[in-house]
Enzyme design. Structure first.
Site, PDB file in Angstrom:
ATOM      1  CD  GLU A 259      -2.824  -1.199   0.305  1.00 26.77           C
ATOM      2  OE1 GLU A 259      -3.031  -0.192  -0.397  1.00 26.77           O
ATOM      3  OE2 GLU A 259      -3.380  -2.280   0.107  1.00 26.77           O
ATOM      4  CB  CYS A 298      -2.152   6.664   2.264  1.00 25.66           C
ATOM      5  SG  CYS A 298      -3.531   5.870   3.085  1.00 25.66           S
TER       6      CYS A 298
HETATM    7  P1  NAP Z   1       8.357   5.037   4.571  1.00 25.09           P
HETATM    8  O1  NAP Z   1       9.460   5.955   4.888  1.00 25.09           O
HETATM    9  O2  NAP Z   1       8.291   4.455   3.221  1.00 25.09           O
HETATM   10  O3  NAP Z   1       8.391   3.908   5.695  1.00 25.09           O
HETATM   11  C1  NAP Z   1       7.408   2.931   5.744  1.00 25.09           C
HETATM   12  C2  NAP Z   1       7.864   1.789   6.639  1.00 25.09           C
HETATM   13  O4  NAP Z   1       8.965   1.125   6.021  1.00 25.09           O
HETATM   14  C3  NAP Z   1       8.368   2.249   8.001  1.00 25.09           C
HETATM   15  O5  NAP Z   1       7.954   1.337   8.973  1.00 25.09           O
HETATM   16  C4  NAP Z   1       9.863   2.185   7.839  1.00 25.09           C
HETATM   17  O6  NAP Z   1      10.547   2.018   9.056  1.00 25.09           O
HETATM   18  C5  NAP Z   1       9.990   0.955   6.982  1.00 25.09           C
HETATM   19  N1  NAP Z   1      11.289   0.803   6.350  1.00 25.09           N
HETATM   20  C6  NAP Z   1      12.041   1.737   5.755  1.00 25.09           C
HETATM   21  N2  NAP Z   1      13.174   1.176   5.298  1.00 25.09           N
HETATM   22  C7  NAP Z   1      13.125  -0.135   5.621  1.00 25.09           C
HETATM   23  C8  NAP Z   1      13.998  -1.236   5.435  1.00 25.09           C
HETATM   24  N3  NAP Z   1      15.155  -1.108   4.820  1.00 25.09           N
HETATM   25  N4  NAP Z   1      13.636  -2.446   5.914  1.00 25.09           N
HETATM   26  C9  NAP Z   1      12.458  -2.608   6.549  1.00 25.09           C
HETATM   27  N5  NAP Z   1      11.588  -1.597   6.748  1.00 25.09           N
HETATM   28  C10 NAP Z   1      11.925  -0.372   6.291  1.00 25.09           C
HETATM   29  O7  NAP Z   1       6.941   5.729   4.791  1.00 25.09           O
HETATM   30  P2  NAP Z   1       6.491   6.638   6.008  1.00 25.09           P
HETATM   31  O8  NAP Z   1       7.269   7.906   5.906  1.00 25.09           O
HETATM   32  O9  NAP Z   1       6.479   5.904   7.276  1.00 25.09           O
HETATM   33  O10 NAP Z   1       4.974   6.896   5.637  1.00 25.09           O
HETATM   34  C11 NAP Z   1       4.560   7.861   4.754  1.00 25.09           C
HETATM   35  C12 NAP Z   1       4.250   7.259   3.401  1.00 25.09           C
HETATM   36  O11 NAP Z   1       3.364   6.166   3.539  1.00 25.09           O
HETATM   37  C13 NAP Z   1       3.545   8.219   2.487  1.00 25.09           C
HETATM   38  O12 NAP Z   1       4.159   8.188   1.242  1.00 25.09           O
HETATM   39  C14 NAP Z   1       2.119   7.713   2.422  1.00 25.09           C
HETATM   40  O13 NAP Z   1       1.447   8.006   1.221  1.00 25.09           O
HETATM   41  C15 NAP Z   1       2.299   6.254   2.606  1.00 25.09           C
HETATM   42  N6  NAP Z   1       1.110   5.632   3.191  1.00 25.09           N
HETATM   43  C16 NAP Z   1       0.364   4.799   2.436  1.00 25.09           C
HETATM   44  C17 NAP Z   1      -0.763   4.204   2.981  1.00 25.09           C
HETATM   45  C18 NAP Z   1      -1.625   3.268   2.179  1.00 25.09           C
HETATM   46  O14 NAP Z   1      -2.502   2.623   2.764  1.00 25.09           O
HETATM   47  N7  NAP Z   1      -1.433   3.139   0.908  1.00 25.09           N
HETATM   48  C19 NAP Z   1      -1.123   4.467   4.297  1.00 25.09           C
HETATM   49  C20 NAP Z   1      -0.340   5.336   5.044  1.00 25.09           C
HETATM   50  C21 NAP Z   1       0.785   5.912   4.469  1.00 25.09           C
HETATM   51  P3  NAP Z   1      11.337   3.217   9.766  1.00 25.09           P
HETATM   52  O15 NAP Z   1      10.332   4.216  10.131  1.00 25.09           O
HETATM   53  O16 NAP Z   1      11.964   2.554  10.921  1.00 25.09           O
HETATM   54  O17 NAP Z   1      12.305   3.728   8.748  1.00 25.09           O
END
Ligand code: NAP
Length: 677
Positions: A259, A298
């Protein structure tokens, strides 16, 4: 000085404190470091083994209904203790109404899964997917699809913006599927998730090994997964791409549900001119979606599309509403928009705003000149809502592909509906697009032109606005996810989501074999003769396949005429021989289908007071062959399936078939009764 909270992981039944691998977490309101999370020495392989060897087998031994009951009790437990979560959540920048979306929304989602588990799934651990397929002429070799729990673990990687809902909306269907979860929340808000996991574990309701938590980095856990495991990711497209390209995941065909972010749009219908209820509704919805969670949703509306003639009116009306949005300390009751999660996130949004500025003009909101109640905007991660206008959306690129994950949105004009569809689809795949219209033709044309690019289309107008749930709300009943840029994944959608954690298997065999596997009697399987009339048998005593055959009853012309007169059903096929014979389906006058059903009941019902409490319905009724005066019918009544409802009674699904004097099938259906224990 503020104490820095140590956010622990929960691994193999133990809480593990952060160590040298920890990252710091700041308050969204003040920018101060408030917590640390992360443990470089977390034993990820033992966590996976614990889930696979302890959590999985325990869960798989429970039925869907057992699991659903636990979910319900868990949701009620969280509901009683949610104040703890509200209190912590303010530090993420969330206001109280944001908390309702995240915390109450998460608990509500779990409750919906608890009730769907009882209603839409059997009291069994095998789910029958679809009907039996006839694979042979005589029916001795049949096919059926079944779903069974994956024997691995689900690793849930969540985004920062919904620390509770994000966890629970994945946990509930996974648990219902019989699969243990390892939850890895985003570090920036993991302290809220950690508190929720503590509440869930403290409830004593969860079997051991069914829920573990990684606060901070995941280490190399993904490299130890196998084909029975699932990664369910929510976050940015960039992180999703990096994770889903992991060679180990690819080599082992490990399920990866994504997602991602998306450039969701909202379209003001061509019919929704200023002055209509739809115009006001549109402005209200867009303003709300821009400011809830400070635009960190999102599903937030990033692109606003209006007929060219109304663009100016939309900008004016939206600016007027946005100017009334009180920004400030999320703990204040008067605050309508809190802070972004962190100053890093604020910087990221401002960089994206710079990119948007190359193609669009800022018409509302100045990040260098705004006020916020009760806080120092230089320390916390505060931003004002910012509205852009893009005059050339056809040649623009950034406005269609740059997600500024904050209170930022761009207005653009469209020439006609085809153009609006083209612009909406330029996002290359979104989670949701909304269309505010009172015109069914507009809605149909839009659905046809845009459906393939969007996971959800939300139509709203004067009729539905009082009860509608909002552009940005994913509902447990409806699919959440979208194609292309949105990640190609699907979550929620009722029981569809449970199936992400189960394996569909095609089963082929004889009716007896299929009946034994599915626990649902199939015609052709062994018929069991009971010791008494089946209606005289209690719910618990009835066995699957228990069958009675009735005597035959002849249908006379008098019966048909009597029934016609009594009910008023004088349809010509029953009353006019010539007209009936001219009909391609009938040889002449035939018996009413409802007459046959009534006579069937008369043949199989046991009249005395007994365990059958009520007839609650009838499914899948088919009339196969007309019954003429002089024909006789007889009934076979078999126990097809049983479903416990409560401690007093359960539902019995009976397979009923009516045959004539030549043993041809005349009618077939499933009868539902409630039977006492
Ligand atoms: P993100 O930076 O992509 O991180 C998402 C998750 O991935 C976090 O738990 C992060 O952990 C983890 N992660 C990052 N690098 C990783 C790795 N190498 N190995 C394992 N896990 C890793 O996104 P975010 O900043 O948290 O959230 C914002 C984004 O999410 C926005 O772009 C938004 O549109 C999207 N979003 C989408 C939905 C949907 O349902 N489609 C819902 C909510 C948000 P860490 O925090 O520890 O780095």
């Amino acid at each position: 000085m503020m104490t820095v909270q140590q956010i622990k992981s929960f691994a193999v039944g133990e809480w593990v404190a952060p160590d040298s691998g920890a990252r710091t977490i700041s308050s969204a309101i003040t920018g101060e470091v408030i917590a640390a999370a992360g443990n470089s020495s977390l034993d990820v392989t033992s966590m996976l083994e614990h889930a696979r060897k302890v959590g999985g087998p325990t869960l798989r031994a429970l039925t869907f209904h057992d699991r659903a009951k636990i979910l319900k009790a868990l949701a009620e437990h969280l509901g009683k203790h949610k104040q703890v979560l509200y209190d912590l959540s303010f530090s993420t920048g969330a206001t109280q109404s944001d908390n309702l979306v995240d915390i109450d929304g998460g608990i509500g989602t779990m409750l919906v899964y608890a009730s769907k588990g009882r209603r839409d799934l059997p009291d069994s651990n095998i789910y029958l997917d679809g009907d039996v397929e006839q694979l042979s002429r005589k029916g001795t070799f049949l096919g059926q699809h079944i779903c069974t729990s994956l024997q691995g673990v689900a690793v849930h990687i969540n985004a920062f913006n919904f620390p509770i809902w994000g966890m629970l909306e994945k946990f509930a269907p996974t648990f219902l599927a019989g699969v243990p979860s390892i939850v890895k929340p985003a570090t920036a808000s993991c302290y809220v998730t950690e508190a929720c996991v503590r509440l869930m574990l403290d409830s004593g309701l969860l079997p051991e090994g069914t829920l573990q938590l990684v606060s901070g980095g995941l280490g190399d856990m993904l490299n130890h997964l196998d084909a029975q495991d699932v990664v369910s990711f929510t976050g940015s497209a960039t992180t999703a791409l990096m994770l889903r390209s992991n060679p180990h995941l690819l080599e082992n065909a490990i399920r990866f549900v994504a997602e991602q972010d998306s450039l969701n749009a909202s379209v003001l219908g061509p019919d929704a001119a200023p002055g209509t209820p739809e115009f006001d509704l549109f402005v209200k919805e867009v303003q709300r979606e821009m400011t809830v969670k400070a635009g960190q949703k999102c599903t937030a509306i990033r692109r606003i599309m209006a007929p060219e003639a109304h663009v100016q009116a939309v900008i004016e009306a939206l600016s007027a509403r946005l100017s009334k949005t009180v920004i400030g300390d999320p703990r204040l009751e008067t605050t309508r928009m809190g802070a972004l999660i962190s100053n890093d996130q604020k910087r990221d949004v401002l960089e994206k705003v710079k990119l948007l500025s190359t193609e669009a003009e800022r018409v509302f909101g100045d990040p260098d000149d705004f006020s916020a109640d009760g806080v120092d905007v230089n320390n916390g991660a505060f931003l004002p809502p910012m509205l852009f206008h893009c005059a050339n959306p056809d040649s623009a690129k950034r406005v269609h592909d740059t997600e500024a994950f904050g209170p930022v949105s761009t207005v653009m004009g469209y020439r006609d509906l085809d153009h609006a569809i083209e612009l909406a689809n330029k996002g290359k795949g979104s989670l949701v697009v909304s269309v505010i219209t009172h015109d069914g033709d507009v809605a149909r044309k839009f659905a046809l032109g845009a459906g393939a690019w969007h996971g959800r289309i939300y139509f709203n107008n004067r009729v539905s606005m009082a009860e509608s749930t909002g552009h940005g709300s994913p509902l447990p009943h409806m699919v959440h996810g979208g194609p292309g840029r949105a990640g190609g994944g699907e979550e929620l959608g009722g029981i569809r989501c449970v199936m992400h954690y189960m394996q569909r298997t095609a089963i082929q065999g004889s009716p007896d074999i299929l009946t034994a596997i599915g626990g649902s009697w199939i015609p052709g399987a062994k018929e069991i003769e009971g010791p008494a009339h089946p209606f005289a048998r209690k719910y618990g005593d009835l066995v699957i396949g228990e069958t009675m055959h009735t005597d035959a009853r002849t249908i006379t012309l008098g019966d048909i005429e009597h029934f016609a007169e009594f009910t008023g059903d004088n349809f010509y096929a029953h009353m006019d021989d010539e007209a009936a014979a001219a009909n391609p389906f009938f040889p002449g006058r035939v018996a009413h289908g409802y007459l046959l059903l009534s006579f069937a009941a008369g043949l199989f019902v046991e009249p005395n007071v007994g365990p059958v409490l009520a007839n609650t319905g009838l499914d899948s009724l088919r009339f196969m062959k007309p019954v003429e005066p002089g024909d006789s019918i007889k009934v076979r009544l078999s126990v097809k399936k049983k479903t416990k409802r409560n401690n007093e009674y359960g539902e019995v699904r009976w397979h009923v078939s009516l045959t004539n004097q030549a043993d041809d099938l005349v009618a077939e259906y499933e009868l539902l009764t409630m039977n006492s224990y």
